[in-house]
Write a protein that holds these residues in place. Structure first.
Motif, mmCIF file in Angstrom:
data_model
loop_
_atom_site.group_PDB
_atom_site.id
_atom_site.type_symbol
_atom_site.label_atom_id
_atom_site.label_comp_id
_atom_site.label_asym_id
_atom_site.label_seq_id
_atom_site.Cartn_x
_atom_site.Cartn_y
_atom_site.Cartn_z
ATOM 1 N N ALA A 28 -57.046 -18.316 45.948
ATOM 2 C CA ALA A 28 -57.658 -18.406 47.282
ATOM 3 C C ALA A 28 -58.371 -19.730 47.504
ATOM 4 C CB ALA A 28 -58.628 -17.236 47.484
ATOM 5 N N LEU A 29 -59.113 -20.217 46.518
ATOM 6 C CA LEU A 29 -59.886 -21.437 46.713
ATOM 7 C C LEU A 29 -58.999 -22.671 46.908
ATOM 8 C CD1 LEU A 29 -62.859 -20.809 44.268
ATOM 9 C CD2 LEU A 29 -62.923 -20.848 46.765
ATOM 10 N N PRO A 30 -58.006 -22.915 46.042
ATOM 11 C CA PRO A 30 -57.144 -24.074 46.299
ATOM 12 C C PRO A 30 -56.309 -23.928 47.572
ATOM 13 C CG PRO A 30 -56.369 -22.855 44.377
ATOM 14 C CD PRO A 30 -57.710 -22.308 44.725
ATOM 15 N N LEU A 31 -55.956 -22.688 47.925
ATOM 16 C CA LEU A 31 -55.219 -22.486 49.173
ATOM 17 C C LEU A 31 -56.111 -22.824 50.366
ATOM 18 C CD1 LEU A 31 -52.558 -21.537 50.438
ATOM 19 C CD2 LEU A 31 -53.431 -19.198 50.372
ATOM 20 N N ALA A 32 -57.367 -22.428 50.306
ATOM 21 C CA ALA A 32 -58.306 -22.770 51.377
ATOM 22 C C ALA A 32 -58.515 -24.282 51.462
ATOM 23 C CB ALA A 32 -59.642 -22.053 51.156
ATOM 24 N N ARG A 33 -58.532 -24.947 50.300
ATOM 25 C CA ARG A 33 -58.687 -26.408 50.308
ATOM 26 C C ARG A 33 -57.498 -27.094 50.962
ATOM 27 N NH1 ARG A 33 -61.169 -25.498 45.132
ATOM 28 N NH2 ARG A 33 -59.214 -25.912 44.035
ATOM 29 N N ARG A 34 -56.369 -26.403 51.024
ATOM 30 C CA ARG A 34 -55.189 -26.951 51.707
ATOM 31 C C ARG A 34 -55.264 -26.756 53.224
ATOM 32 N NH1 ARG A 34 -50.547 -27.224 48.263
ATOM 33 N NH2 ARG A 34 -49.323 -27.483 50.152
ATOM 34 N N GLY A 35 -56.347 -26.174 53.694
ATOM 35 C CA GLY A 35 -56.515 -25.987 55.130
ATOM 36 C C GLY A 35 -56.068 -24.635 55.642
ATOM 37 N N VAL A 36 -55.687 -23.725 54.736
ATOM 38 C CA VAL A 36 -55.258 -22.385 55.142
ATOM 39 C C VAL A 36 -56.481 -21.468 55.183
ATOM 40 C CG1 VAL A 36 -53.842 -20.383 54.551
ATOM 41 C CG2 VAL A 36 -52.983 -22.696 54.110
ATOM 42 N N PRO A 37 -56.793 -20.852 56.316
ATOM 43 C CA PRO A 37 -57.893 -19.881 56.333
ATOM 44 C C PRO A 37 -57.517 -18.676 55.455
ATOM 45 C CG PRO A 37 -57.277 -20.556 58.565
ATOM 46 C CD PRO A 37 -56.202 -21.048 57.656
ATOM 47 N N VAL A 38 -58.377 -18.341 54.500
ATOM 48 C CA VAL A 38 -58.076 -17.276 53.548
ATOM 49 C C VAL A 38 -59.155 -16.199 53.613
ATOM 50 C CG1 VAL A 38 -57.614 -16.695 51.135
ATOM 51 C CG2 VAL A 38 -56.953 -18.940 52.014
ATOM 52 N N HIS A 39 -58.709 -14.955 53.654
ATOM 53 C CA HIS A 39 -59.613 -13.816 53.504
ATOM 54 C C HIS A 39 -59.116 -13.009 52.310
ATOM 55 C CE1 HIS A 39 -62.753 -11.160 55.232
ATOM 56 N NE2 HIS A 39 -62.116 -10.225 54.536
ATOM 57 N N GLY A 40 -60.036 -12.421 51.560
ATOM 58 C CA GLY A 40 -59.669 -11.647 50.388
ATOM 59 C C GLY A 40 -60.244 -10.246 50.422
ATOM 60 N N ILE A 41 -59.547 -9.332 49.748
ATOM 61 C CA ILE A 41 -60.034 -7.973 49.534
ATOM 62 C C ILE A 41 -60.102 -7.748 48.028
ATOM 63 C CG2 ILE A 41 -59.610 -5.508 49.876
ATOM 64 C CD1 ILE A 41 -57.996 -6.218 52.369
ATOM 65 N N ASP A 42 -61.212 -7.216 47.550
ATOM 66 C CA ASP A 42 -61.339 -6.938 46.121
ATOM 67 C C ASP A 42 -62.356 -5.830 45.915
ATOM 68 O OD1 ASP A 42 -61.941 -7.307 43.130
ATOM 69 O OD2 ASP A 42 -60.440 -8.846 43.498
ATOM 70 N N LEU A 43 -62.100 -4.990 44.922
ATOM 71 C CA LEU A 43 -62.994 -3.874 44.620
ATOM 72 C C LEU A 43 -64.197 -4.315 43.786
ATOM 73 C CD1 LEU A 43 -63.098 -0.779 45.081
ATOM 74 C CD2 LEU A 43 -61.966 -0.510 42.864
ATOM 75 N N SER A 44 -64.065 -5.435 43.063
ATOM 76 C CA SER A 44 -65.075 -5.839 42.088
ATOM 77 C C SER A 44 -66.073 -6.836 42.669
ATOM 78 C CB SER A 44 -64.412 -6.457 40.854
ATOM 79 O OG SER A 44 -65.388 -7.000 39.990
ATOM 80 N N ARG A 45 -67.304 -6.373 42.854
ATOM 81 C CA ARG A 45 -68.364 -7.278 43.308
ATOM 82 C C ARG A 45 -68.662 -8.346 42.255
ATOM 83 N NH1 ARG A 45 -70.900 -5.030 47.793
ATOM 84 N NH2 ARG A 45 -70.371 -2.836 48.164
ATOM 85 N N ALA A 46 -68.499 -7.998 40.981
ATOM 86 C CA ALA A 46 -68.776 -8.953 39.908
ATOM 87 C C ALA A 46 -67.782 -10.111 39.929
ATOM 88 C CB ALA A 46 -68.734 -8.245 38.554
ATOM 89 N N MET A 47 -66.508 -9.811 40.169
ATOM 90 C CA MET A 47 -65.506 -10.879 40.253
ATOM 91 C C MET A 47 -65.764 -11.752 41.487
ATOM 92 S SD MET A 47 -63.261 -10.545 37.659
ATOM 93 C CE MET A 47 -61.547 -10.924 38.073
ATOM 94 N N VAL A 48 -66.061 -11.121 42.609
ATOM 95 C CA VAL A 48 -66.299 -11.870 43.839
ATOM 96 C C VAL A 48 -67.534 -12.755 43.713
ATOM 97 C CG1 VAL A 48 -66.894 -11.646 46.294
ATOM 98 C CG2 VAL A 48 -65.091 -10.219 45.295
ATOM 99 N N ALA A 49 -68.539 -12.312 42.962
ATOM 100 C CA ALA A 49 -69.725 -13.139 42.744
ATOM 101 C C ALA A 49 -69.351 -14.446 42.065
ATOM 102 C CB ALA A 49 -70.755 -12.383 41.905
ATOM 103 N N ARG A 50 -68.372 -14.410 41.152
ATOM 104 C CA ARG A 50 -67.892 -15.648 40.503
ATOM 105 C C ARG A 50 -67.205 -16.556 41.505
ATOM 106 N NH1 ARG A 50 -70.488 -12.293 37.139
ATOM 107 N NH2 ARG A 50 -70.892 -13.379 35.182
ATOM 108 N N LEU A 51 -66.431 -15.971 42.411
ATOM 109 C CA LEU A 51 -65.799 -16.768 43.459
ATOM 110 C C LEU A 51 -66.866 -17.465 44.299
ATOM 111 C CD1 LEU A 51 -62.968 -15.567 45.852
ATOM 112 C CD2 LEU A 51 -64.950 -16.758 46.725
ATOM 113 N N ARG A 52 -67.871 -16.706 44.719
ATOM 114 C CA ARG A 52 -68.917 -17.251 45.578
ATOM 115 C C ARG A 52 -69.673 -18.406 44.918
ATOM 116 N NH1 ARG A 52 -67.018 -15.903 49.839
ATOM 117 N NH2 ARG A 52 -67.363 -13.895 50.835
ATOM 118 N N ALA A 53 -69.792 -18.376 43.600
ATOM 119 C CA ALA A 53 -70.560 -19.387 42.880
ATOM 120 C C ALA A 53 -69.789 -20.697 42.707
ATOM 121 C CB ALA A 53 -70.983 -18.857 41.516
#
Length: 246
Positions: free
Chosen positions: A56-81
């Motif tokens: 998701a992050l490198p795809l967003a850096r390419r200018g593509v708006p990205v939304h994600g769905i995930d069950l794990s708040r712990a994994m998403v916290a790593r993305l946010r950081a």
């Protein structure tokens, strides 16, 4: 582990990127992002199982708006950081059924994540959910391994996939139900720790039927993101199903 995080709670999220370091290599991520960006064109993308943002992050850096769905708040916290982590919208929930606003040019599931849905019904629901989020002409992309049952001689149910000085890993298959689990035995401070994660393996033809049930049709299937032809010897596939246009 937070119970709502399923099998990807804090103890897994804390070391996930390091344990999957080879999947973060530019020669692995680059071709996936190239293909997804091409399919998205000028539209947004929706990732099922966005995790720590490997794609998701490198795809967003390419200018593509990205939304994600995930069950794990712990994994998403790593993305946010991570740098740019605030550019990817995330909804916490089960990607087989969770709906988000809007329609998308492409939705996608990578790195065997479809197998995290451990029933056929849930996998069918996932295809229907992906289709419901797609605009006409949009595509659903899945990267998943081909079940390695050819490696099982009669009477054997386990296939090792990693043997190291401090860790052994093997998959256990139940060919009657298509249930499987990935099992890890790790030596920590001289003691063995065991972790098991359940999956459901699924065949390419079975996925095609799920797609048809969701109103999608197969557009392309390759061995990998570089579009190598898929053959009977391929151990994984990247498949693209399209939602018919108006």
């Amino acid at each position: 582990m937070h119970s709502d995080d399923g099998f990807f709670g804090e103890n897994i999220a804390a070391g996930y990127d390091e344990s999957s370091a080879d999947m973060f290599a530019p020669d692995v991520v680059g071709p996936a992002v190239d293909l997804l960006a091409e399919l998205a064109a000028d539209g947004p993308a929706l990732e099922f199982g966005v995790g720590t943002g490997r794609i998701a992050l490198p795809l967003a850096r390419r200018g593509v708006p990205v939304h994600g769905i995930d069950l794990s708040r712990a994994m998403v916290a790593r993305l946010r950081a991570k740098p740019g982590g605030d550019t990817v919208g995330v909804t916490i929930g089960d990607f087989a059924t969770t709906r988000v606003p809007g329609t998308f040019a492409v939705s996608y599931l990578v790195f065997n994540t479809i197998n995290n849905l451990t029933t056929q019904d849930a996998q069918v629901d996932c295809f229907r959910n992906a289709s419901a989020h797609l605009r006409p002409g949009g595509c659903f992309v899945v990267e998943v391994g081909v079940p390695e049952l050819r490696l099982l001689p009669p009477g054997q149910t386990a296939v090792p996939f990693h043997i190291g000085p401090a860790q052994w890993a093997f998959d256990i298959y139940d060919t009657a139900s298509q249930a499987m689990s990935s099992n890890y035995v790790t030596i920590v401070d001289g003691r063995a720790e065991h972790r098991s994660i359940p999956f459901r393996y699924v065949w390419p033809a079975e996925l095609d039927l799920m797609a048809r049930l969701a109103g999608l049709r197969l557009r392309d299937r390759w061995e990998g993101w570089t579009r190598t032809p898929f053959t009977g010897e391929s151990r994984r596939h990247v498949s693209v199903w399209e939602k018919p246009g108006d």
